[in-house]
Design an enzyme around this catalytic site. Structure first.
Site, mmCIF file in Angstrom:
data_model
loop_
_atom_site.group_PDB
_atom_site.id
_atom_site.type_symbol
_atom_site.label_atom_id
_atom_site.label_comp_id
_atom_site.label_asym_id
_atom_site.label_seq_id
_atom_site.Cartn_x
_atom_site.Cartn_y
_atom_site.Cartn_z
ATOM 1 N N GLU A 44 -5.191 53.392 27.727
ATOM 2 C CA GLU A 44 -6.911 52.395 28.046
ATOM 3 C C GLU A 44 -7.941 53.058 27.602
ATOM 4 O OE1 GLU A 44 -8.271 51.152 32.047
ATOM 5 O OE2 GLU A 44 -9.620 49.186 30.782
ATOM 6 N N GLU A 69 -11.945 57.789 28.838
ATOM 7 C CA GLU A 69 -13.867 57.032 28.982
ATOM 8 C C GLU A 69 -14.989 58.937 28.831
ATOM 9 O OE1 GLU A 69 -15.038 54.822 30.061
ATOM 10 O OE2 GLU A 69 -17.001 55.517 29.608
ATOM 11 N N ASP A 119 -17.824 48.332 24.520
ATOM 12 C CA ASP A 119 -19.447 48.048 24.046
ATOM 13 C C ASP A 119 -19.550 47.593 22.834
ATOM 14 O OD1 ASP A 119 -19.806 49.336 26.336
ATOM 15 O OD2 ASP A 119 -20.548 51.615 25.945
ATOM 16 N N LYS A 123 -27.024 46.089 17.692
ATOM 17 C CA LYS A 123 -28.149 46.313 16.959
ATOM 18 C C LYS A 123 -27.097 47.084 15.637
ATOM 19 C CE LYS A 123 -32.133 47.847 19.682
ATOM 20 N NZ LYS A 123 -32.125 48.628 20.552
ATOM 21 N N ASP A 155 -16.413 39.701 24.967
ATOM 22 C CA ASP A 155 -17.715 39.220 25.253
ATOM 23 C C ASP A 155 -18.099 38.533 24.311
ATOM 24 O OD1 ASP A 155 -18.335 41.550 25.923
ATOM 25 O OD2 ASP A 155 -19.671 39.716 26.270
ATOM 26 N N PHE A 193 -15.117 44.459 33.898
ATOM 27 C CA PHE A 193 -15.579 43.652 32.898
ATOM 28 C C PHE A 193 -16.017 42.183 32.935
ATOM 29 C CE2 PHE A 193 -19.636 45.463 31.258
ATOM 30 C CZ PHE A 193 -19.670 46.752 32.055
ATOM 31 N N GLU A 194 -14.710 42.072 33.131
ATOM 32 C CA GLU A 194 -14.168 40.500 32.769
ATOM 33 C C GLU A 194 -14.506 39.591 34.258
ATOM 34 O OE1 GLU A 194 -9.673 39.707 32.550
ATOM 35 O OE2 GLU A 194 -10.385 36.909 32.652
HETATM 36 C C1 LIG Z 1 -18.269 47.371 28.993
HETATM 37 S S1 LIG Z 1 -17.411 49.247 29.388
HETATM 38 C C2 LIG Z 1 -15.985 47.989 30.145
HETATM 39 C C3 LIG Z 1 -15.033 48.842 30.720
HETATM 40 C C4 LIG Z 1 -13.568 48.446 31.484
HETATM 41 N N1 LIG Z 1 -12.474 48.051 30.196
HETATM 42 C C5 LIG Z 1 -14.038 47.289 32.017
HETATM 43 O O1 LIG Z 1 -12.934 45.904 30.799
HETATM 44 O O2 LIG Z 1 -14.051 46.948 33.195
HETATM 45 C C6 LIG Z 1 -16.816 50.021 28.506
HETATM 46 C C7 LIG Z 1 -16.727 51.957 28.571
HETATM 47 O O3 LIG Z 1 -16.744 51.979 27.479
HETATM 48 C C8 LIG Z 1 -16.999 53.617 27.252
HETATM 49 N N2 LIG Z 1 -17.002 53.593 26.210
HETATM 50 C C9 LIG Z 1 -17.457 53.245 25.201
HETATM 51 N N3 LIG Z 1 -17.224 53.624 23.991
HETATM 52 C C10 LIG Z 1 -16.198 55.333 24.857
HETATM 53 C C11 LIG Z 1 -15.763 56.073 23.769
HETATM 54 N N4 LIG Z 1 -15.586 56.109 22.113
HETATM 55 N N5 LIG Z 1 -14.598 57.286 24.465
HETATM 56 C C12 LIG Z 1 -14.738 56.883 25.108
HETATM 57 N N6 LIG Z 1 -15.294 55.181 25.878
HETATM 58 C C13 LIG Z 1 -16.495 55.014 25.595
HETATM 59 C C14 LIG Z 1 -18.319 53.127 28.059
HETATM 60 O O4 LIG Z 1 -18.636 54.441 28.924
HETATM 61 C C15 LIG Z 1 -17.756 51.734 29.010
HETATM 62 O O5 LIG Z 1 -17.320 52.904 29.980
#
Ligand SMILES: C[S@@+](CC[C@H](N)C(=O)[O-])C[C@H]1O[C@@H](n2cnc3c(N)ncnc32)[C@H](O)[C@@H]1O
Length: 212
Positions: A44, A69, A119, A123, A155, A193-194
């Site tokens: 994941e 992460e 994410d 922007k 989303d 997040f969902e």
């Molecule tokens: C919006 S959260 C979603 C978390 C989880 N997947 C969920 O659905 O609840 C996005 C996560 O991805 C991590 N993240 C974003 N870009 C990343 C990267 N390049 N490498 C590792 N983690 C990353 C962020 O720190 C954050 O915890």
């Protein structure tokens, strides 16, 4: 584990535990080196607080789940959740996903890759930070075993347009989205997040693709 030994910063409780850092991970990162067995390995990307990893791993104990992460706070929350739930088939590495995938994973080693609520970097000047870009998806595609699938949920409608284009134009073949075992009724994946975005009434978008 959250509880004894945890520190308070404002209203955030920081679990006083650490998961795997990159220097703790043997190369290549495989089920054998990470878990000491040969079970199928699923990744994941951006595993956040580890809700999906932990819920899914409990229902599929014969599979190893690896989260990557890069936010230390979330990585610590995920590690605390993993320990609290005694999930021997979960590991969470603190790393940038691209670095980890490129430098630590062997080609054709993953049984599935999950990207849930990446994410969106809305922007324009930040868009290059988005995970789903052609070179990154090809890199990930090489790490999938033939037949293994990539699943993505977001989303963000604008990002989803880009995701659809990148995935459709990639070497992968688009297939129906497979709801993970841990998704509850009316959920797509059941990640943190969902659940948050569903409460806000946001529309969600999902795509899956398979390595031929
Ligand atoms: C919006 S959260 C979603 C978390 C989880 N997947 C969920 O659905 O609840 C996005 C996560 O991805 C991590 N993240 C974003 N870009 C990343 C990267 N390049 N490498 C590792 N983690 C990353 C962020 O720190 C954050 O915890």
């Amino acid at each position: 584990m959250a509880g004894r030994g945890e520190a308070r910063r404002g209203r955030t409780i920081l679990p006083n535990v650490s998961g795997l850092e990159l220097e703790d991970v043997e190369k290549p990162a495989t089920s054998a080196t990470l878990f000491g067995n040969e079970a199928p390995l699923e990744l994941e990307i951006g595993s956040g607080k580890g809700t999906f990893l932990v819920s899914e791993s409990k229902l599929r104990p014969g599979v190893n789940f690896l989260g990557v992460e890069y936010t230390r706070l979330y990585w610590r929350f995920a590690e605390a959740r993993r320990r609290r739930n005694v999930c021997e088939n979960v590991r969470v590495v603190l790393a940038h996903a691209v670095t980890f995938i490129r430098d630590y994973l062997e080609d054709e080693s993953l049984h599935a890759a999950h990207v849930y609520f990446p994410d969106p970097w809305p922007k324009t000047r930040h868009r290059k930070r988005r995970f789903v870009q052609p070179d990154r998806i090809e890199l990930l595609a090489r790490k999938l075993k033939p037949g293994a699938r990539l699943q993505i949920v977001t989303d963000h409608a604008v990002y989803f347009d880009q995701i659809q284009k990148v995935v459709t134009d990639s070497s992968l073949t688009v297939v129906d989205f497979d709801m993970p075992a841990s998704a509850l009724e009316r959920e797509i994946v059941g990640s943190n997040f969902e659940r948050k975005y569903r409460r806000e009434g946001r529309r969600l978008h999902a795509i899956a693709a398979r390595r031929v």
